[in-house]
Design an enzyme around this catalytic site. Structure first.
Site, PDB file in Angstrom:
ATOM      1  N   THR A  98      41.407  47.503  14.212  1.00  0.00           N
ATOM      2  CA  THR A  98      41.905  47.508  15.592  1.00  0.00           C
ATOM      3  C   THR A  98      43.428  47.462  15.508  1.00  0.00           C
ATOM      4  O   THR A  98      44.004  46.457  15.091  1.00  0.00           O
ATOM      5  CB  THR A  98      41.392  46.286  16.377  1.00  0.00           C
ATOM      6  OG1 THR A  98      39.964  46.297  16.351  1.00  0.00           O
ATOM      7  CG2 THR A  98      41.876  46.338  17.818  1.00  0.00           C
ATOM      8  N   LYS A 173      39.418  50.828  22.693  1.00  0.00           N
ATOM      9  CA  LYS A 173      39.220  49.445  22.221  1.00  0.00           C
ATOM     10  C   LYS A 173      40.080  48.480  23.060  1.00  0.00           C
ATOM     11  O   LYS A 173      39.680  47.355  23.338  1.00  0.00           O
ATOM     12  CB  LYS A 173      39.571  49.361  20.736  1.00  0.00           C
ATOM     13  CG  LYS A 173      39.551  47.979  20.138  1.00  0.00           C
ATOM     14  CD  LYS A 173      38.154  47.430  19.875  1.00  0.00           C
ATOM     15  CE  LYS A 173      38.243  45.995  19.380  1.00  0.00           C
ATOM     16  NZ  LYS A 173      36.976  45.438  18.945  1.00  0.00           N
TER      17      LYS A 173
HETATM   18  N1  LIG Z   1      35.682  40.037  12.820  1.00  0.00           N
HETATM   19  C1  LIG Z   1      35.256  40.624  13.929  1.00  0.00           C
HETATM   20  O1  LIG Z   1      34.334  40.127  14.610  1.00  0.00           O
HETATM   21  C2  LIG Z   1      35.859  41.931  14.376  1.00  0.00           C
HETATM   22  C3  LIG Z   1      35.224  42.668  15.382  1.00  0.00           C
HETATM   23  C4  LIG Z   1      35.765  43.893  15.777  1.00  0.00           C
HETATM   24  C5  LIG Z   1      36.958  44.318  15.212  1.00  0.00           C
HETATM   25  N2  LIG Z   1      37.584  43.558  14.255  1.00  0.00           N
HETATM   26  C6  LIG Z   1      38.837  44.073  13.689  1.00  0.00           C
HETATM   27  O2  LIG Z   1      38.539  44.544  12.383  1.00  0.00           O
HETATM   28  C7  LIG Z   1      39.668  44.354  11.515  1.00  0.00           C
HETATM   29  C8  LIG Z   1      39.223  43.538  10.300  1.00  0.00           C
HETATM   30  O3  LIG Z   1      38.673  42.311  10.740  1.00  0.00           O
HETATM   31  P1  LIG Z   1      37.947  41.300   9.711  1.00  0.00           P
HETATM   32  O4  LIG Z   1      37.328  40.249  10.556  1.00  0.00           O
HETATM   33  O5  LIG Z   1      37.120  42.048   8.730  1.00  0.00           O
HETATM   34  O6  LIG Z   1      39.242  40.697   8.962  1.00  0.00           O
HETATM   35  P2  LIG Z   1      39.341  39.881   7.600  1.00  0.00           P
HETATM   36  O7  LIG Z   1      38.041  39.231   7.253  1.00  0.00           O
HETATM   37  O8  LIG Z   1      40.560  39.039   7.700  1.00  0.00           O
HETATM   38  O9  LIG Z   1      39.584  41.042   6.518  1.00  0.00           O
HETATM   39  C9  LIG Z   1      40.762  41.792   6.478  1.00  0.00           C
HETATM   40  C10 LIG Z   1      40.721  42.698   5.273  1.00  0.00           C
HETATM   41  O10 LIG Z   1      41.907  43.478   5.228  1.00  0.00           O
HETATM   42  C11 LIG Z   1      42.580  43.298   3.972  1.00  0.00           C
HETATM   43  N3  LIG Z   1      44.026  43.390   4.203  1.00  0.00           N
HETATM   44  C12 LIG Z   1      44.734  42.795   5.196  1.00  0.00           C
HETATM   45  N4  LIG Z   1      46.031  43.123   5.100  1.00  0.00           N
HETATM   46  C13 LIG Z   1      46.143  43.953   4.039  1.00  0.00           C
HETATM   47  C14 LIG Z   1      47.239  44.628   3.437  1.00  0.00           C
HETATM   48  N5  LIG Z   1      48.484  44.533   3.930  1.00  0.00           N
HETATM   49  N6  LIG Z   1      46.995  45.378   2.344  1.00  0.00           N
HETATM   50  C15 LIG Z   1      45.738  45.482   1.842  1.00  0.00           C
HETATM   51  N7  LIG Z   1      44.661  44.870   2.370  1.00  0.00           N
HETATM   52  C16 LIG Z   1      44.865  44.116   3.449  1.00  0.00           C
HETATM   53  C17 LIG Z   1      42.134  41.926   3.509  1.00  0.00           C
HETATM   54  O11 LIG Z   1      42.315  41.807   2.112  1.00  0.00           O
HETATM   55  P3  LIG Z   1      42.295  40.348   1.384  1.00  0.00           P
HETATM   56  O12 LIG Z   1      40.856  40.068   1.095  1.00  0.00           O
HETATM   57  O13 LIG Z   1      43.110  40.517   0.167  1.00  0.00           O
HETATM   58  O14 LIG Z   1      42.902  39.372   2.374  1.00  0.00           O
HETATM   59  C18 LIG Z   1      40.667  41.952   3.947  1.00  0.00           C
HETATM   60  O15 LIG Z   1      39.893  42.713   3.047  1.00  0.00           O
HETATM   61  C19 LIG Z   1      40.751  43.687  12.384  1.00  0.00           C
HETATM   62  O16 LIG Z   1      41.604  44.677  12.892  1.00  0.00           O
HETATM   63  C20 LIG Z   1      39.939  43.049  13.528  1.00  0.00           C
HETATM   64  O17 LIG Z   1      40.704  42.901  14.715  1.00  0.00           O
HETATM   65  C21 LIG Z   1      37.056  42.379  13.818  1.00  0.00           C
END
Ligand SMILES: NC(=O)c1ccc[n+]([C@@H]2O[C@H](COP(=O)([O-])OP(=O)(O)OC[C@H]3O[C@@H](n4cnc5c(N)ncnc54)[C@H](OP(=O)(O)O)[C@@H]3O)[C@@H](O)[C@H]2O)c1
Length: 287
Positions: A98, A173
């Site tokens: 997102t 979104k």
């Molecule tokens: N969680 C939900 O319910 C949900 C629902 C809809 C949409 N979203 C959206 O989906 C996206 C991901 O959410 P999530 O919950 O999966 O987040 P998360 O668990 O914090 O995972 C983020 C991922 O991105 C990687 N990452 C972040 N910054 C990076 C960078 N600069 N370079 C390389 N890798 C990087 C992290 O790597 P590391 O493991 O090394 O930290 C991790 O693998 C976000 O935009 C969020 O708003 C989430």
């Protein structure tokens, strides 16, 4: 399913999404910044890991990214070791993060200059939707690459829809998050009112969820809000990011978001007092 797919970003959402691709029979290579998580994924699902996004993307027909915010998207796509440095001409890049519509248009233009197609494809449905393979995917981009990428995204989605040119997925979104923010504040006020009025909030929710007040949030979050349980779901800090993106876009397009602006400030308060990872239904704690 002989296509090669690279998946970058194995967080709460990406880890199970990449797993569904492997289960469908795609040849999957993953990259995660914290390498241990990529190793854990490969151990569980049997795919291969790569040391950089560019290396993961080499030879892939489709590359999916699922990271945090705008800067993270740029870090794994257009930066030196980003996927665009490794992708072959004619391959398709799909970003599920997102992020802003601006960043989607920027990556689209850079991909285009290298003969690569790009689709911005944020999702709705949360962790449960990612794990059950039932996400809703909102896409922006061109029709031909969308049609080619749709069967790949179907691996983890129940609806995959093209809404317009580059950025249209992210704009959709934003609409989704704006609709949720105001609704959750209303639901919080209703439940807190029921508590003060001496009613049985659980019974009230059972009754009114069969009428016009019904919503996904009421059905799935109403009772946990009354129980003050927030250690699950969609984090407050992710919502603050998403509402920030929507409010910045509204400044540009002239849309008025008076309720969203107020609710965004409430989320700032919750985050400052330690609720960064609470579920978004934690708005009720302020009441
Ligand atoms: N969680 C939900 O319910 C949900 C629902 C809809 C949409 N979203 C959206 O989906 C996206 C991901 O959410 P999530 O919950 O999966 O987040 P998360 O668990 O914090 O995972 C983020 C991922 O991105 C990687 N990452 C972040 N910054 C990076 C960078 N600069 N370079 C390389 N890798 C990087 C992290 O790597 P590391 O493991 O090394 O930290 C991790 O693998 C976000 O935009 C969020 O708003 C989430």
């Amino acid at each position: 399913m002989s296509a090669k797919v690279a998946f970058v970003g194995l967080g709460v959402m990406g880890f199970p999404m990449a797993g569904h691709l492997k289960a469908r029979g795609y040849e999957v290579t993953v990259y995660n910044r914290t390498g241990a998580k990529a190793d854990e994924w490969a151990k569980k699902h049997g795919g291969t890991t790569a040391p950089t996004p560019a290396a993961a993307a080499k030879d892939a027909d489709f590359v999916m990214t699922m990271v945090g915010n705008d800067d993270d998207v740029l870090a794994v796509t257009t930066a030196r070791d980003g996927v665009l440095a490794g992708m072959k001409k004619g391959a398709i890049l799909v970003d599920h993060t997102t992020a802003s519509a601006d960043v989607a248009r920027k990556v689209f233009a850079e991909a285009r200059s290298k003969g690569i197609d790009f689709i911005d494809a944020p999702v709705s449905g949360g962790q449960a939707g990612a794990e059950n393979g039932k996400l809703t995917v909102m896409c922006g981009g061109e029709a031909a690459p969308f049609e080619r990428a749709k069967p790949v995204m179907d691996s983890y989605a129940r609806a995959v829809t093209l809404l317009g040119p580059a950025g249209a997925g992210q704009l959709t979104k934003m609409v989704n998050q704006v609709c949720i923010a105001g609704l959750l504040q209303g639901l919080s006020e209703g439940i807190a009112f029921a508590e003060k009025a001496g009613l049985d909030p659980e019974l009230v929710l059972d009754v009114i969820s069969k009428g016009a007040a019904q919503s996904w949030q009421m059905e799935n979050r109403g009772k946990t809000m009354h129980a003050r349980k927030f250690d699950f779901g969609f984090a407050v800090d992710w919502m603050r990011k998403d509402l920030g993106i929507a409010m910045a876009e509204a400044k540009r397009n002239g849309a008025k978001l008076p309720v969203t602006e107020v609710v965004a400030r409430y989320y700032d308060e919750i985050s400052k007092s330690g609720g960064q990872r609470f579920d978004t239904s934690s708005l009720i704690t302020r009441l």
